[in-house]
Design an enzyme around this catalytic site. Structure first.
Site, PDB file in Angstrom:
ATOM      1  N   GLY A 120      -1.582   0.058   0.518  1.00 37.29           N
ATOM      2  CA  GLY A 120      -1.353   1.076   0.229  1.00 37.29           C
ATOM      3  C   GLY A 120      -0.238   2.452  -0.083  1.00 37.29           C
ATOM      4  N   THR A 121       0.673   1.870   1.120  1.00 34.48           N
ATOM      5  CA  THR A 121       1.626   3.008   1.219  1.00 34.48           C
ATOM      6  C   THR A 121       2.358   3.017  -0.142  1.00 34.48           C
ATOM      7  OG1 THR A 121       3.065   1.868   2.373  1.00 34.48           O
ATOM      8  CG2 THR A 121       1.715   2.885   3.381  1.00 34.48           C
ATOM      9  N   ASN A 122       2.871   2.291  -1.010  1.00 37.38           N
ATOM     10  CA  ASN A 122       3.679   2.605  -1.958  1.00 37.38           C
ATOM     11  C   ASN A 122       1.953   2.811  -3.174  1.00 37.38           C
ATOM     12  OD1 ASN A 122       6.405   1.302  -2.382  1.00 37.38           O
ATOM     13  ND2 ASN A 122       5.165  -0.067  -0.900  1.00 37.38           N
ATOM     14  N   HIS A 182       8.884  -5.640  -4.834  1.00 34.32           N
ATOM     15  CA  HIS A 182       9.112  -6.865  -3.368  1.00 34.32           C
ATOM     16  C   HIS A 182       9.907  -6.443  -2.456  1.00 34.32           C
ATOM     17  CE1 HIS A 182       9.537 -10.778  -1.953  1.00 34.32           C
ATOM     18  NE2 HIS A 182      10.737 -10.422  -1.698  1.00 34.32           N
ATOM     19  N   GLU A 242      10.595   3.089   3.517  1.00 36.04           N
ATOM     20  CA  GLU A 242      11.002   4.684   4.055  1.00 36.04           C
ATOM     21  C   GLU A 242      12.383   4.747   2.925  1.00 36.04           C
ATOM     22  OE1 GLU A 242       9.620   5.975   8.451  1.00 36.04           O
ATOM     23  OE2 GLU A 242      11.579   5.603   7.766  1.00 36.04           O
TER      24      GLU A 242
HETATM   25  C1  GAR Z   1       4.739  -4.175   0.383  1.00 31.84           C
HETATM   26  O1  GAR Z   1       6.764  -3.830   1.749  1.00 31.84           O
HETATM   27  C2  GAR Z   1       5.200  -4.754  -1.214  1.00 31.84           C
HETATM   28  O2  GAR Z   1       6.536  -4.397  -0.932  1.00 31.84           O
HETATM   29  C3  GAR Z   1       4.923  -5.755  -0.081  1.00 31.84           C
HETATM   30  O3  GAR Z   1       3.640  -5.830   0.686  1.00 31.84           O
HETATM   31  C4  GAR Z   1       3.841  -4.569   1.324  1.00 31.84           C
HETATM   32  C5  GAR Z   1       2.706  -3.948   1.021  1.00 31.84           C
HETATM   33  O4  GAR Z   1       2.452  -2.060   1.348  1.00 31.84           O
HETATM   34  N1  GAR Z   1       5.147  -6.823  -0.967  1.00 31.84           N
HETATM   35  C6  GAR Z   1       5.616  -7.754  -1.027  1.00 31.84           C
HETATM   36  O5  GAR Z   1       5.728  -8.740  -0.264  1.00 31.84           O
HETATM   37  C7  GAR Z   1       4.898  -8.934  -2.997  1.00 31.84           C
HETATM   38  N2  GAR Z   1       5.309  -9.390  -2.642  1.00 31.84           N
HETATM   39  P1  GAR Z   1       1.545  -1.254   1.059  1.00 31.84           P
HETATM   40  O6  GAR Z   1       0.812  -1.782   1.105  1.00 31.84           O
HETATM   41  O7  GAR Z   1       1.227  -0.790   2.043  1.00 31.84           O
HETATM   42  O8  GAR Z   1       2.399  -0.754  -0.504  1.00 31.84           O
END
Ligand code: GAR
Length: 206
Positions: A16-18, A113, A181
């Site tokens: 969940g960093t996004n 993505h 980042e």
């Molecule tokens: C992120 O890099 C996102 O772009 C990717 O998963 C990661 C989740 O990180 N999504 C995909 O690959 C979708 N096809 P997060 O949980 O730290 O946000």
């Protein structure tokens, strides 16, 4: 849409960093046309749920069992109705949503993505696999894309993209961090605000 702000749910599966980038942007006042009202995880124990709790946003688990689609989406739809959600942001949400589901939310679902679509995207391309594929191909530039979601995996209209350099010695993990980042954590809040603004303007015209 009933209010001046789009009611947003963020769908997650992992760290969940996004989601954190969205919550931080919201608390800095950078998403004035939207409000994150709910976080949904398809995985129990996802750290993203702890981030939601710390930010005071309700977090709910809707598990997708193996082979299940319609029942999962029915449970999800009922929850979105309960929270009067206007817009969905997929932030590291790794379950596929059916065409039936996405058709009910036209230009109301966003996804981030971790590549420059149309490279290294579509079914099977998620998380570190995307960065591994970019390194295997030998591209010198990658990045991130935020797009609307339709029935084609990673195939909807592009909202925003940002390029990131690949450097000698990169591993998938190092590259993933740089793409987050330098691109993802900046792009996703900006695109979310843009989509929320578009949605609120659309609904006041109706
Ligand atoms: C992120 O890099 C996102 O772009 C990717 O998963 C990661 C989740 O990180 N999504 C995909 O690959 C979708 N096809 P997060 O949980 O730290 O946000």
């Amino acid at each position: 849409m009933t209010g001046a702000k789009a009611r947003i749910t963020v769908l997650v599966s992992g760290g969940g960093t996004n989601l954190q980038a969205l919550l931080d942007a919201q608390s800095r006042g950078e998403i004035p046309h939207g409000e994150i009202v709910l976080v949904v995880s398809n995985k129990a124990g996802a750290y993203a749920l702890t981030r939601a709790e710390k930010a005071g946003v309700p977090g709910v688990v809707v598990e997708k069992k193996k082979g299940e689609q319609k029942d999962f989406e029915d449970r999800l739809s009922a929850l979105l109705k309960e929270y009067r959600v206007d817009m969905i942001v997929l932030a590291g949400f790794l379950a596929i949503l059916s065409g039936d589901f996405t058709a009910r939310w036209p230009r109301r679902i966003l996804n981030i993505h971790p590549s420059l679509i149309p490279s290294f995207c579509g079914e099977g391309f998620y998380g570190l696999r995307v960065h591994q594929a970019a390194l295997d191909y030998g591209v010198k530039v990658t990045g991130a894309t935020v797009h609307y979601v339709n029935e084609i995996p990673d195939g909807g209209e592009i909202i925003a993209q940002k390029a990131v350099e690949i450097l000698p010695g990169d591993t998938p993990e190092i590259l993933q961090r740089r793409v987050m980042e330098q691109a993802e954590w900046i792009l996703l809040p900006q695109a979310t605000e843009l989509a929320a603004k578009t949605l609120t303007e659309r609904s006041t015209q109706q």
